[in-house]
Scaffold this motif. Structure first.
Motif, short mmCIF file in Angstrom:
data_model
loop_
_atom_site.label_atom_id
_atom_site.label_comp_id
_atom_site.label_asym_id
_atom_site.label_seq_id
_atom_site.Cartn_x
_atom_site.Cartn_y
_atom_site.Cartn_z
N ARG A 112 0.86 -1.18 0.00
CA ARG A 112 0.00 0.00 0.00
C ARG A 112 0.91 1.23 0.00
O ARG A 112 2.01 1.20 0.55
CB ARG A 112 -0.89 0.04 1.24
CG ARG A 112 -1.82 -1.15 1.33
CD ARG A 112 -2.98 -0.89 2.27
NE ARG A 112 -3.50 -2.15 2.78
CZ ARG A 112 -4.36 -2.93 2.14
NH1 ARG A 112 -4.80 -2.58 0.96
NH2 ARG A 112 -4.79 -4.06 2.68
N ALA A 129 -1.47 -2.19 8.69
CA ALA A 129 -2.48 -2.20 7.62
C ALA A 129 -2.02 -1.44 6.39
O ALA A 129 -2.42 -1.76 5.27
CB ALA A 129 -3.79 -1.62 8.14
N TRP A 137 5.43 -6.72 7.55
CA TRP A 137 4.02 -6.96 7.24
C TRP A 137 3.72 -8.46 7.27
O TRP A 137 2.71 -8.89 7.83
CB TRP A 137 3.66 -6.37 5.86
CG TRP A 137 2.31 -6.85 5.43
CD1 TRP A 137 1.10 -6.35 5.83
CD2 TRP A 137 2.02 -7.99 4.62
NE1 TRP A 137 0.09 -7.11 5.29
CE2 TRP A 137 0.62 -8.12 4.54
CE3 TRP A 137 2.82 -8.91 3.94
CZ2 TRP A 137 0.00 -9.13 3.82
CZ3 TRP A 137 2.19 -9.92 3.22
CH2 TRP A 137 0.80 -10.02 3.16
N LYS A 141 0.99 -10.22 9.59
CA LYS A 141 -0.19 -10.83 8.96
C LYS A 141 -0.34 -12.28 9.43
O LYS A 141 -1.43 -12.74 9.79
CB LYS A 141 -0.05 -10.75 7.44
CG LYS A 141 -1.27 -11.20 6.68
CD LYS A 141 -2.38 -10.16 6.76
CE LYS A 141 -3.59 -10.50 5.94
NZ LYS A 141 -4.03 -9.46 5.06
N ALA A 312 -9.52 -0.26 11.54
CA ALA A 312 -10.02 -1.15 10.48
C ALA A 312 -11.29 -1.89 10.89
O ALA A 312 -12.08 -2.27 10.02
CB ALA A 312 -8.93 -2.16 10.09
N GLY A 313 -11.49 -2.10 12.21
CA GLY A 313 -12.52 -3.04 12.61
C GLY A 313 -13.81 -2.47 13.15
O GLY A 313 -14.83 -3.17 13.14
N ILE A 380 -10.30 0.14 -2.51
CA ILE A 380 -9.14 -0.60 -1.97
C ILE A 380 -7.87 -0.04 -2.61
O ILE A 380 -7.75 0.00 -3.83
CB ILE A 380 -9.28 -2.10 -2.27
CG1 ILE A 380 -10.54 -2.63 -1.59
CG2 ILE A 380 -8.05 -2.86 -1.80
CD1 ILE A 380 -10.75 -4.12 -1.75
N ARG A 382 -3.84 0.00 -3.33
CA ARG A 382 -2.59 -0.77 -3.42
C ARG A 382 -1.56 0.07 -4.18
O ARG A 382 -1.90 1.11 -4.76
CB ARG A 382 -2.82 -2.09 -4.17
CG ARG A 382 -3.90 -3.00 -3.61
CD ARG A 382 -3.42 -3.74 -2.38
NE ARG A 382 -4.41 -4.72 -1.94
CZ ARG A 382 -4.45 -5.99 -2.32
NH1 ARG A 382 -3.55 -6.44 -3.19
NH2 ARG A 382 -5.37 -6.81 -1.86
N PRO A 446 -16.07 -7.45 -1.02
CA PRO A 446 -16.20 -6.52 0.11
C PRO A 446 -15.01 -6.56 1.06
O PRO A 446 -14.72 -5.57 1.73
CB PRO A 446 -17.47 -6.99 0.83
CG PRO A 446 -17.68 -8.39 0.39
CD PRO A 446 -17.11 -8.51 -0.99
N PHE A 447 -14.31 -7.70 1.12
CA PHE A 447 -13.16 -7.79 2.02
C PHE A 447 -11.84 -7.81 1.25
O PHE A 447 -10.82 -8.23 1.77
CB PHE A 447 -13.27 -9.07 2.88
CG PHE A 447 -14.43 -9.03 3.84
CD1 PHE A 447 -14.39 -8.24 4.98
CD2 PHE A 447 -15.57 -9.79 3.60
CE1 PHE A 447 -15.47 -8.20 5.86
CE2 PHE A 447 -16.65 -9.76 4.48
CZ PHE A 447 -16.60 -8.96 5.62
N GLY A 448 -11.85 -7.35 0.00
CA GLY A 448 -10.64 -7.39 -0.81
C GLY A 448 -10.30 -8.82 -1.17
O GLY A 448 -11.18 -9.70 -1.16
N SER A 449 -9.01 -9.07 -1.47
CA SER A 449 -8.66 -10.41 -1.91
C SER A 449 -7.16 -10.63 -1.79
O SER A 449 -6.37 -9.69 -1.78
CB SER A 449 -9.10 -10.57 -3.36
OG SER A 449 -8.75 -11.83 -3.84
N ARG A 452 -3.32 -9.57 0.84
CA ARG A 452 -3.60 -8.31 1.53
C ARG A 452 -5.07 -8.21 1.95
O ARG A 452 -5.51 -7.19 2.49
CB ARG A 452 -3.27 -7.19 0.56
CG ARG A 452 -2.22 -6.11 0.89
CD ARG A 452 -1.19 -6.36 1.81
NE ARG A 452 -1.15 -5.42 2.92
CZ ARG A 452 -0.16 -4.57 3.16
NH1 ARG A 452 0.88 -4.48 2.38
NH2 ARG A 452 -0.19 -3.79 4.24
N CYS A 454 -8.74 -8.78 3.90
CA CYS A 454 -9.07 -8.43 5.29
C CYS A 454 -8.94 -9.63 6.23
O CYS A 454 -9.63 -10.64 6.06
CB CYS A 454 -10.50 -7.91 5.35
SG CYS A 454 -11.04 -7.54 7.02
#
Ligand code: HEM
Length: 514
Positions: A112, A129, A137, A141, A312-313, A380, A382, A446-449, A452, A454
């Motif tokens: 990012r 994040a 990272w 993660k 984020a949450g 999103i 990147r 909705p949660f990206g992919s 990276r 969620c």
């Protein structure tokens, strides 16, 4: 789509004079971004709409970024270059382009970018994040997925979610027949879930300290957003920062740091007395104290991680639940289907539990459909590590790439009646398996992919299913004068509702059941 009535061009008009002077200076000194670009680009970048001098495409961008970007993509194509003042980004807006970014070139787009607000962050370098793809990272993660938010930990956290959900239901029941700000109630609940799970303290009620954590996190988010918008105005703007938001952000972050530092100290003292709570902070401190850990975490890393989790949450999960309730209130037939399903599966006299969710396909479909229409994180972001080809265009290294998942999930090429709320579409063809197995071929994000994506998705789903199910089971909902709720999207990067979610709950289950 109606043209934006209020746009960024109007917002920044007073600064254009200053930018003109700055650009003239760059031009004279041979550093003009456009000249430089022409010199180095042999390959074709993604096309863009006609741009104006200096401001580029800023005049085309409305205040509501996801819908404004969607309209640009409808006119100019699914892969676009946008120049917003001094900041350039590439915009991806359909499933096949998203697939290139999230699958074909996944590693290349696994970082990012840094935003304007980063220079004021006291946690710069510790951020997870927004971290570049690399060892730190990767370590964080893995830790998040395998320990902090692992399926086993979520099972332990189910009690916290249940407890906070019951507090929410009691608080809503207190507004029986009166107006209830359901949005604020849901945000308080998600804050408390995250606060308790992260450091065993609640954000409302007993602890003033935790309540302040909540306020400080909200201020950080607001200031960071304002500073990042300043990115478009170029490096000179960041240096001068007329708004004074930079120093404000430093002050607020320093306050957060002090608050969490005290909570860490309490944890360490209790650790000595062997009274372990096993919250996320306990696990992070265990790694901090482990001389053999793959990466030695610092206390700054720990505090920064906690801030990330809050940011984020909390609002994301609350926003999704607000949209779900608003859609259900505006669609009485869907509301009735869901109520009937819960009554049949759970029974009329006991509160829905998480273990009921696998037997409630309509509830799961309602949540999937809500996230499709109203993604809480619609854009999103990147950054490319190297030059690469997407849709036969070249995206240069270090380019910011925004995937507009709002546009992807409302694309008529991918979805029938894309703007309609139709939970039934997720009852067809083993939808759950399709989502878990590959995001519906990148039509549903909705949660990206990818790497990276969620790490909080399962926690968010657990909270949303249990809470929306219970709000439908326990209350009838009315709206002022029988009107429909206002479903407009708020301004900025986020996916919040434009208006507070005010409605009237009417209890139908005695509070004795919860
Ligand atoms: C409905 C609720 C939520 C939505 C819609 C959501 C959505 C997203 C999206 C779209 C991303 C970017 C993914 C990508 O780049 O591919 C993301 C990243 C992230 N989310 Fe969530 N999120 C939600 C809830 C949560 C929760 C509850 C937590 C933690 C408690 C969380 C923690 C994170 C973190 C740490 C990242 C950064 C991951 C990384 O960069 O590797 N999110 N989320």
């Amino acid at each position: 789509m109606a043209p934006p009535t209020e746009n960024y061009f109007l917002l920044i008009a007073p600064l254009l004079l200053l930018l003109l002077a700055y650009t003239s200076f760059l031009f004279i000194s041979g550093k003009s971004p456009s000249l430089k670009r022409r010199r180095i680009e042999a390959q074709t970048p993604p096309p863009g709409p006609p741009a104006l001098p200096i401001i580029g495409h800023l005049h085309l961008v409305g205040k509501i970024l996801p819908t404004s970007f969607q309209a640009l993509a409808q006119r100019h194509g699914p892969l676009l270059t946008l120049r917003l003042g001094f900041s350039t980004c590439v915009l991806a807006s359909d499933a096949s382009t998203a697939k290139q970014i999230f699958k074909a070139h996944e590693l290349n787009f696994s970082s990012r970018p840094e935003f304007g607000s980063a220079q004021y962050s006291i946690y710069r370098g510790s951020n997870f994040a927004m971290a570049p793809h690399g060892d730190y990272w990767r370590f964080m993660k893995k830790l998040t997925v395998t320990r902090l938010l692992s399926p086993a930990r979520l099972r332990l956290l189910a009690g916290v979610v249940d407890d906070e959900r019951v507090r929410l239901l009691r608080s809503v029941a207190g507004s029986d027949g009166k107006v209830c700000d359901l949005g604020s109630e849901l945000t308080a609940m998600t804050n408390n879930v995250i606060c308790r799970m992260a450091m065993s303290t609640r954000c409302s009620g007993e602890s003033e300290e935790a309540e302040r954590v909540r306020g400080v996190v909200a201020e950080c988010l607001d200031l960071a957003g304002k500073l990042s918008c300043g990115d478009a105005l170029g490096p000179l703007f960041s240096v001068l920062d007329f708004s004074g938001n930079g120093p404000k952000l430093v002050r607020v972050l320093t306050e957060f740091d002090g608050l969490v530092e005290r909570i860490i100290k309490e944890h360490e003292e209790e650790e000595e007395t062997e009274r372990r709570r096993e919250d996320l902070l306990d696990i992070l401190l265990e790694i901090y104290n482990d001389p053999l850990a793959e990466i030695r975490l610092s206390k700054t890393d720990i505090k920064s991680f906690l801030l990330d989790i809050f940011i984020a949450g909390t609002d994301t999960t609350s926003t999704a639940m607000q949209w779900a309730m608003a859609e259900l209130i505006n669609h009485p037939a869907a509301f009735k289907n869901l109520r009937d399903e819960i009554n049949t599966v759970v029974g009329p006299n006991q509160l829905i539990k998480n273990s009921d969710v696998p037997n409630l396909p309509y509830l799961r479909a309602v949540i999937h459909e809500t996230l499709r229409l109203h993604p809480p994180a619609p854009l999103i972001i990147r950054e490319s590590a190297d030059d690469c080809q997407v849709n036969s265009f070249t995206i240069k290294r270090k380019t910011r790439v925004l995937t507009n998942v709002y546009a992807v999930m409302r694309d008529p090429q991918s979805w029938k009646n894309p703007d309609e709320f139709i939970p039934e579409r997720f009852l067809e063809d083993n939808s759950d398996e399709k989502i878990e197995g590959g995001n519906f071929d990148f039509r549903y994000l909705p949660f990206g992919s990818g790497r990276r994506g969620c790490p909080g998705a399962s926690l968010a789903m657990m909270v949303m299913h249990a809470t929306v199910g219970a709000l439908v089971q326990c209350f009838d909902w009315e709206v002022e004068d029988g009107e429909k709720l206002d479903m407009r999207l708020g301004s900025g990067f986020g996916g919040e509702m434009a208006r507070p979610l005010l409605c009237y709950p009417v209890s139908r289950l005695s509070p004795h059941y919860f």
